[in-house]
Write a protein that holds these residues in place. Sequence first.
Motif, short mmCIF file in Angstrom:
data_model
loop_
_atom_site.label_atom_id
_atom_site.label_comp_id
_atom_site.label_asym_id
_atom_site.label_seq_id
_atom_site.Cartn_x
_atom_site.Cartn_y
_atom_site.Cartn_z
N VAL A 207 0.84 -1.21 0.00
CA VAL A 207 0.00 0.00 0.00
C VAL A 207 0.88 1.25 0.00
CG1 VAL A 207 -1.60 1.37 1.43
CG2 VAL A 207 -2.04 -1.07 1.03
N ARG A 208 1.89 1.27 0.85
CA ARG A 208 2.75 2.45 0.95
C ARG A 208 3.57 2.66 -0.32
NH1 ARG A 208 6.09 3.50 6.03
NH2 ARG A 208 5.64 5.65 5.42
N ALA A 209 3.92 1.58 -0.99
CA ALA A 209 4.66 1.70 -2.25
C ALA A 209 3.78 2.33 -3.33
CB ALA A 209 5.15 0.33 -2.71
N MET A 210 2.47 2.05 -3.29
CA MET A 210 1.54 2.63 -4.26
C MET A 210 1.25 4.10 -3.93
SD MET A 210 -1.39 -0.25 -4.82
CE MET A 210 -1.02 -1.99 -4.90
N ALA A 211 1.42 4.47 -2.65
CA ALA A 211 1.09 5.83 -2.21
C ALA A 211 2.23 6.37 -1.35
CB ALA A 211 -0.22 5.80 -1.41
N PRO A 212 3.42 6.57 -1.95
CA PRO A 212 4.60 6.91 -1.15
C PRO A 212 4.51 8.24 -0.41
CG PRO A 212 5.06 7.10 -3.51
CD PRO A 212 3.73 6.44 -3.37
N ASP A 213 3.68 9.17 -0.89
CA ASP A 213 3.59 10.49 -0.26
C ASP A 213 2.44 10.61 0.73
OD1 ASP A 213 5.76 11.38 -1.79
OD2 ASP A 213 4.45 11.86 -3.47
N ALA A 214 1.62 9.55 0.84
CA ALA A 214 0.43 9.61 1.70
C ALA A 214 0.79 9.37 3.15
CB ALA A 214 -0.59 8.57 1.24
N THR A 215 -0.05 9.91 4.04
CA THR A 215 -0.02 9.52 5.45
C THR A 215 -0.97 8.34 5.57
OG1 THR A 215 0.25 11.83 6.06
CG2 THR A 215 -0.33 10.31 7.82
N VAL A 216 -0.50 7.25 6.19
CA VAL A 216 -1.29 6.01 6.29
C VAL A 216 -1.59 5.72 7.75
CG1 VAL A 216 -1.34 3.52 5.82
CG2 VAL A 216 -0.25 5.09 4.18
N MET A 217 -2.86 5.46 8.03
CA MET A 217 -3.26 5.02 9.37
C MET A 217 -3.64 3.55 9.30
SD MET A 217 -6.41 6.29 11.81
CE MET A 217 -5.59 7.77 12.39
N LEU A 218 -2.88 2.70 10.00
CA LEU A 218 -3.21 1.29 10.12
C LEU A 218 -3.92 1.08 11.44
CD1 LEU A 218 -2.99 -1.74 9.29
CD2 LEU A 218 -0.81 -1.78 10.55
N THR A 219 -5.17 0.59 11.40
CA THR A 219 -5.93 0.34 12.63
C THR A 219 -5.97 -1.15 12.90
OG1 THR A 219 -8.05 0.28 11.46
CG2 THR A 219 -7.33 2.42 12.30
N ARG A 220 -5.87 -1.50 14.20
CA ARG A 220 -5.84 -2.91 14.61
C ARG A 220 -6.82 -3.16 15.76
NH1 ARG A 220 -0.75 -1.08 14.51
NH2 ARG A 220 -0.64 -1.23 16.78
N GLY A 221 -7.95 -2.47 15.74
CA GLY A 221 -8.96 -2.68 16.77
C GLY A 221 -8.42 -2.43 18.17
N ALA A 222 -8.58 -3.42 19.05
CA ALA A 222 -8.15 -3.28 20.45
C ALA A 222 -6.63 -3.16 20.58
CB ALA A 222 -8.65 -4.47 21.25
N HIS A 223 -5.91 -3.48 19.51
CA HIS A 223 -4.44 -3.40 19.56
C HIS A 223 -3.93 -2.02 19.12
CE1 HIS A 223 -4.32 -7.64 20.46
NE2 HIS A 223 -5.11 -7.87 19.43
N GLY A 224 -4.82 -1.07 18.93
CA GLY A 224 -4.40 0.29 18.66
C GLY A 224 -4.19 0.59 17.19
N MET A 225 -3.44 1.65 16.92
CA MET A 225 -3.25 2.10 15.54
C MET A 225 -1.82 2.61 15.36
SD MET A 225 -5.36 5.72 15.54
CE MET A 225 -6.94 4.94 15.87
N THR A 226 -1.40 2.65 14.10
CA THR A 226 -0.09 3.18 13.74
C THR A 226 -0.29 4.22 12.65
OG1 THR A 226 0.88 1.00 14.15
CG2 THR A 226 2.25 2.60 12.98
N LEU A 227 0.32 5.38 12.81
CA LEU A 227 0.27 6.43 11.80
C LEU A 227 1.66 6.53 11.17
CD1 LEU A 227 -2.22 8.07 11.09
CD2 LEU A 227 -1.42 9.91 12.53
N SER A 232 8.48 8.69 9.41
CA SER A 232 7.89 8.92 10.74
C SER A 232 6.84 7.85 11.05
CB SER A 232 7.23 10.30 10.81
OG SER A 232 8.17 11.31 10.56
N ILE A 233 6.93 7.29 12.25
CA ILE A 233 5.97 6.27 12.69
C ILE A 233 5.49 6.63 14.10
CG2 ILE A 233 5.61 3.83 13.21
CD1 ILE A 233 7.87 3.17 11.25
N VAL A 234 4.18 6.73 14.27
CA VAL A 234 3.59 7.01 15.59
C VAL A 234 2.70 5.84 15.98
CG1 VAL A 234 1.98 8.49 16.86
CG2 VAL A 234 3.66 9.52 15.32
#
Length: 303
Positions: A207-227, A232-234
């Motif tokens: 996904v990130r290779a297709m959208a290298p300039d995008a900010t991506v939010m990965l959600t994992r339900g009760a396991h939280g999220m990664t931005l 930069s990784i939050v």
Amino acid sequence: MAMPLPRYVVFGEALTDMVRQADGSWLGLPGGSCWNVARAAARLGLATGFAGAVSQDLFGDELARASAEAGLDGRFLQRVARSPFLAFVASRHPPRYFFVGDDSADLHFDPARLPAGWREAAEVLHFGSISLVRQPLAARLCEEATQAARAGKRIAFDPNFRDLMRAPGYANVLEPMLRLASYIKISDEDLAGLFPALDTGTALAQVRAMAPDATVMLTRGAHGMTLLKGSSIVEQPALAVEVADTVGCGDAAMGGWMAGVLSGATGDLAAQARLAAAAAAIAATRPGAYPPRRDEVEKLLAA
């Protein structure tokens, strides 16, 4: 004095969830992923329009009423003399559902009927979910996204995987939308559905290779999220609340994220993630797709 046009415009489906009850009866609830995103953003104080079409019957009346109650800009909701779009939810655990709407109101949304000057005023346009599978609406929305991106507008995209997207033609939607998007929300379940042969990490890298300039939010339900943005990784843990159900939590997270992006946290990934996580957590405290209020989110964040 005319009301200002919204900064955030959400395109897609609004529908009625017909949820099977324990006694065999059906409960009708207004819903639809894109509409839920719009309601969440509006309730968090972001000037938002939901650009979609609903029927002129009691189902459409209820969607229009709930839209107004959430504070959505009424100039963007279209009412058409077609049948309602219904989702029959036979079971939540495990999820079993089917859609009824072969020529329903949602498919007759007409971008030409949107208020004059809306595109100039809008800063972020949202697309996603099953509206990008249902023709002829999908082609119309993909064209809107393309034109808006060319005009310098930011595109937000949440694929929100459903079984309908297993159709071969969806790849012709997914890849262009990823390339257009400035903001992509995707869950671990979405990745499993869209890239069944890949593990979560490999699918996310694709996904990130297709959208290298995008900010991506990965959600994992009760396991939280990664931005993720560039290098930069939050990491944002899920906030502890008493959970009623998790219906609409992803949509609330998306609305919360964009409320953060468009209300002063544009470059602050950690602040964006906190607001998104708090919106999702508040949504989980109520049954159904509950759009959180700003004061509820701020109270949770303060605690």
